[in-house]
Design an enzyme around this catalytic site. Structure first.
Site, mmCIF file in Angstrom:
data_model
loop_
_atom_site.group_PDB
_atom_site.id
_atom_site.type_symbol
_atom_site.label_atom_id
_atom_site.label_comp_id
_atom_site.label_asym_id
_atom_site.label_seq_id
_atom_site.Cartn_x
_atom_site.Cartn_y
_atom_site.Cartn_z
ATOM 1 N N GLU A 226 4.853 -0.589 15.781
ATOM 2 C CA GLU A 226 5.142 0.929 16.343
ATOM 3 C C GLU A 226 3.890 1.536 15.647
ATOM 4 O O GLU A 226 3.616 1.810 14.472
ATOM 5 C CB GLU A 226 6.167 1.543 16.097
ATOM 6 C CG GLU A 226 7.589 0.868 16.160
ATOM 7 C CD GLU A 226 8.515 1.658 16.901
ATOM 8 O OE1 GLU A 226 9.244 0.933 17.682
ATOM 9 O OE2 GLU A 226 8.733 2.897 16.760
ATOM 10 N N CYS A 261 3.014 10.332 15.798
ATOM 11 C CA CYS A 261 2.358 9.325 16.774
ATOM 12 C C CYS A 261 2.317 9.736 17.983
ATOM 13 O O CYS A 261 1.403 9.377 18.923
ATOM 14 C CB CYS A 261 3.282 8.156 16.396
ATOM 15 S SG CYS A 261 4.876 8.393 16.742
HETATM 16 P P1 NAD Z 1 -1.125 2.817 7.459
HETATM 17 O O1 NAD Z 1 -1.320 1.604 8.508
HETATM 18 O O2 NAD Z 1 -2.141 3.412 6.712
HETATM 19 O O3 NAD Z 1 -0.069 2.313 6.619
HETATM 20 C C1 NAD Z 1 1.358 2.247 7.177
HETATM 21 C C2 NAD Z 1 2.024 1.364 6.225
HETATM 22 O O4 NAD Z 1 1.278 -0.055 6.088
HETATM 23 C C3 NAD Z 1 2.248 1.770 4.647
HETATM 24 O O5 NAD Z 1 3.295 1.694 3.961
HETATM 25 C C4 NAD Z 1 1.116 1.133 3.930
HETATM 26 O O6 NAD Z 1 1.257 1.430 2.585
HETATM 27 C C5 NAD Z 1 1.023 -0.216 4.361
HETATM 28 N N1 NAD Z 1 -0.022 -1.149 4.586
HETATM 29 C C6 NAD Z 1 -1.339 -0.592 4.272
HETATM 30 N N2 NAD Z 1 -2.349 -1.940 4.166
HETATM 31 C C7 NAD Z 1 -1.533 -2.963 4.499
HETATM 32 C C8 NAD Z 1 -1.966 -4.451 4.278
HETATM 33 N N3 NAD Z 1 -3.009 -4.783 4.354
HETATM 34 N N4 NAD Z 1 -0.865 -5.207 4.519
HETATM 35 C C9 NAD Z 1 0.503 -4.627 4.828
HETATM 36 N N5 NAD Z 1 1.089 -3.191 4.690
HETATM 37 C C10 NAD Z 1 -0.012 -2.291 4.594
HETATM 38 O O7 NAD Z 1 -0.398 4.048 8.487
HETATM 39 P P2 NAD Z 1 0.174 5.302 7.868
HETATM 40 O O8 NAD Z 1 -1.038 6.113 7.923
HETATM 41 O O9 NAD Z 1 1.160 5.245 6.889
HETATM 42 O O10 NAD Z 1 0.721 6.042 9.262
HETATM 43 C C11 NAD Z 1 0.130 6.723 10.385
HETATM 44 C C12 NAD Z 1 0.002 5.994 11.451
HETATM 45 O O11 NAD Z 1 1.241 5.489 11.748
HETATM 46 C C13 NAD Z 1 -0.675 6.537 12.626
HETATM 47 O O12 NAD Z 1 -1.398 5.866 13.397
HETATM 48 C C14 NAD Z 1 0.581 7.107 13.483
HETATM 49 O O13 NAD Z 1 0.223 7.350 14.800
HETATM 50 C C15 NAD Z 1 1.495 5.753 13.209
HETATM 51 N N6 NAD Z 1 2.556 5.919 13.624
HETATM 52 C C16 NAD Z 1 3.285 5.148 14.695
HETATM 53 C C17 NAD Z 1 4.571 5.535 15.066
HETATM 54 C C18 NAD Z 1 5.365 5.004 16.140
HETATM 55 O O14 NAD Z 1 6.470 5.050 16.367
HETATM 56 N N7 NAD Z 1 4.685 4.326 17.153
HETATM 57 C C19 NAD Z 1 5.455 6.593 14.168
HETATM 58 C C20 NAD Z 1 5.028 7.086 13.021
HETATM 59 C C21 NAD Z 1 3.685 6.704 12.641
#
Ligand code: NAD
Length: 456
Positions: A226, A261
């Site tokens: 997501e 999001c």
């Molecule tokens: P992010 O991708 O930076 O991090 C998400 C998660 O991934 C965190 O727990 C992080 O620690 C982990 N992560 C980071 N690098 C990784 C790697 N190399 N391998 C595995 N895990 C890793 O995103 P964020 O800043 O936490 O969230 C914001 C984003 O999430 C925005 O783009 C937002 O639109 C999206 N979002 C989408 C939804 C949806 O339902 N579509 C809901 C909420 C947020």
């Protein structure tokens, strides 16, 4: 790992991170415990989760305070998030029995034919910080109800909330070994991708989601992502009330400081109502109180992540260099905290970063269009596909526009909302798979078909 309050830039707490060894031990615990959890009656698992929901309710003020302290969202919005999570749990627990029950396809024949939904096993949930209760509940609640053991990795920006979730699930009766936390940032997330989970459920950015999806693919296990959005909103000239429309669109763009999001990230307005809409929109944005998220009546708090300030700054500068006008905001205030003034830009073009790349902050570009055809053209001009909204007094016209868009959710006269009864899904860079609704309950299961031949 240092947990920083984004409103004050002060350290709240220092938390120990997991490492490969602790994660591997936790995985083993999950693996051993999953089988007996699967064989606990579904009704008992549902009751346990209802107990968790009741605990969220009784502890709402404390939990809202903790959430606000680490992500910076205004306290009332933290309360709203918790209430929203409780409503979602209600839907999931009330409907789980119906949608997770197996089905007889041919009950009277020989062989009889039926199929059942079995849990995936031990699943991994890597999560985001912007709505940790909501996006967390979307995954770990149906996963646990369906009989899975869960490794939950909260975002490093929502660690304290993750710890509270863990505590309350255990207090509600989820066996200790059935739900485990992975504490840490990207390296911990990456380490989880090296363990043999039976499914990966990721919420976060497209950039990270792509990495997760690639690695999970090699394991041949289900993986749902997501991801982000660049959600458009179109205002047709036949809207009943321009002011109401502008207020609704502004809230959709700036709630949670635009860190949703499904935040409205681009607005297209029919030329016949453009000037009036922009005027009302800017009036609304200027009326909001900005300040400490614990302050009474504050609507705009700080951003959660300091790094995003530079992204917003760059988007404003590029847009202005290329001819856009800032009608309000456009910069960081001088006081402490990761604040950015709520910003409205006009005279924008669709190829600007502001109109193409997720801003994930209190910022919006508004563009004038000549007709529905032009609106559809620009709304479709994106790599994302999460949601889209159309404001018009004509339902048929709105649905006709929404049908043409490649998005997981279409809104008529509303925006930035999620319903537990409907599948939440994205297209293209907004992700793959769905949570919520009966599809989101079954996403944590695999089917097994039975052909039962009576020898007599
Ligand atoms: P992010 O991708 O930076 O991090 C998400 C998660 O991934 C965190 O727990 C992080 O620690 C982990 N992560 C980071 N690098 C990784 C790697 N190399 N391998 C595995 N895990 C890793 O995103 P964020 O800043 O936490 O969230 C914001 C984003 O999430 C925005 O783009 C937002 O639109 C999206 N979002 C989408 C939804 C949806 O339902 N579509 C809901 C909420 C947020």
């Amino acid at each position: 790992m240092r947990i920083i309050n984004p409103a004050t830039e002060e350290m709240i707490e220092d938390v120990a991170e997991d490492n490969r060894l602790t994660l591997s031990n936790k995985f083993q615990l999950l693996k051993q415990a999953q089988h007996s959890w699967q064989h606990t009656a579904l009704t008992d698992r549902i009751k346990t989760i209802q107990g968790f929901s009741a605990l969220l309710e009784t502890n709402l003020e404390t939990l809202a305070g903790i959430l606000t302290s680490e992500v910076g969202k205004p306290l009332q919005q933290s309360r709203n998030e918790l209430k929203g999570a409780i409503t979602r749990i209600q839907w999931l627990t009330q409907n789980a029995e119906q949608y997770l029950a197996g089905e007889w396809m041919k009950a009277e024949t020989n062989p009889e034919e039926k199929f059942v939904y079995e849990p995936l096993g031990v699943v991994c949930n890597i999560s985001a910080w912007n709505y940790p209760y909501l996006v967390g509940v979307n995954v770990f609640v149906p996963a646990l109800i369906a009989g899975n053991a869960v490794m939950y990795k909260p975002s490093e920006y929502a660690t304290l909330t993750g710890l509270e979730i863990n505590k309350l699930l255990k207090k509600a009766g989820v066996p200790d070994a059935v739900f485990q936390l992975a504490i840490g940032a990207g390296a911990v997330g990456d380490a989880l991708l090296h363990l043999p989970f039976d499914g990966y459920f990721f919420t976060g950015s497209y950039k990270t989601g792509k990495l997760v999806y690639e690695k999970a693919a090699l394991k041949m296990v289900p993986c749902q992502c997501e991801l982000g959005g660049k959600d458009p909103l179109y205002v047709a000239e036949d809207v009943r009330d321009i002011k109401d429309t502008a207020i609704s669109a502004a809230e959709g763009a700036f709630y949670n400081s635009g860190q949703s999001c499904c935040s409205v990230e681009r607005i297209y307005v029919h030329e016949k109502v453009y000037d009036r809409f922009v005027h009302e929109f800017v009036q609304e944005v200027k009326s909001w109180k900005i300040g400490l998220p614990t302050g009474e009546g504050v609507f705009i708090g700080p951003l959660t992540r300091k790094e995003q300030l530079a992204v917003l700054d760059q988007q404003v500068r590029e847009a202005v260099r290329r001819g856009a006008f800032v009608l309000t905001g456009g910069k960081r205030p001088t006081h402490k905290g990761y604040y950015f003034e709520p910003t409205v830009l006009v005279n924008v073009t669709n190829d600007m970063s502001l109109m193409q790349d997720e801003s994930f902050g209190p910022m919006i570009g508004i563009m004038k269009v000549a007709d529905d055809e032009e609106a559809v053209k620009w709304m479709q001009d994106t790599e994302y596909g999460l949601t889209a909204s159309v404001y018009s007094s004509n339902k048929q016209r709105a649905e006709g526009i929404l049908e043409q868009l490649n998005v997981g959710t279409g809104y008529w006269n509303c925006c930035d909302r999620v319903s537990a009864a409907l599948p939440w899904s994205g297209r293209n860079h907004s992700g793959i798979g769905a949570t919520l609704s009966y599809i989101g309950l079954r996403a944590f299961t695999k089917t097994k078909a039975y052909h039962l031949k009576n020898p007599g």
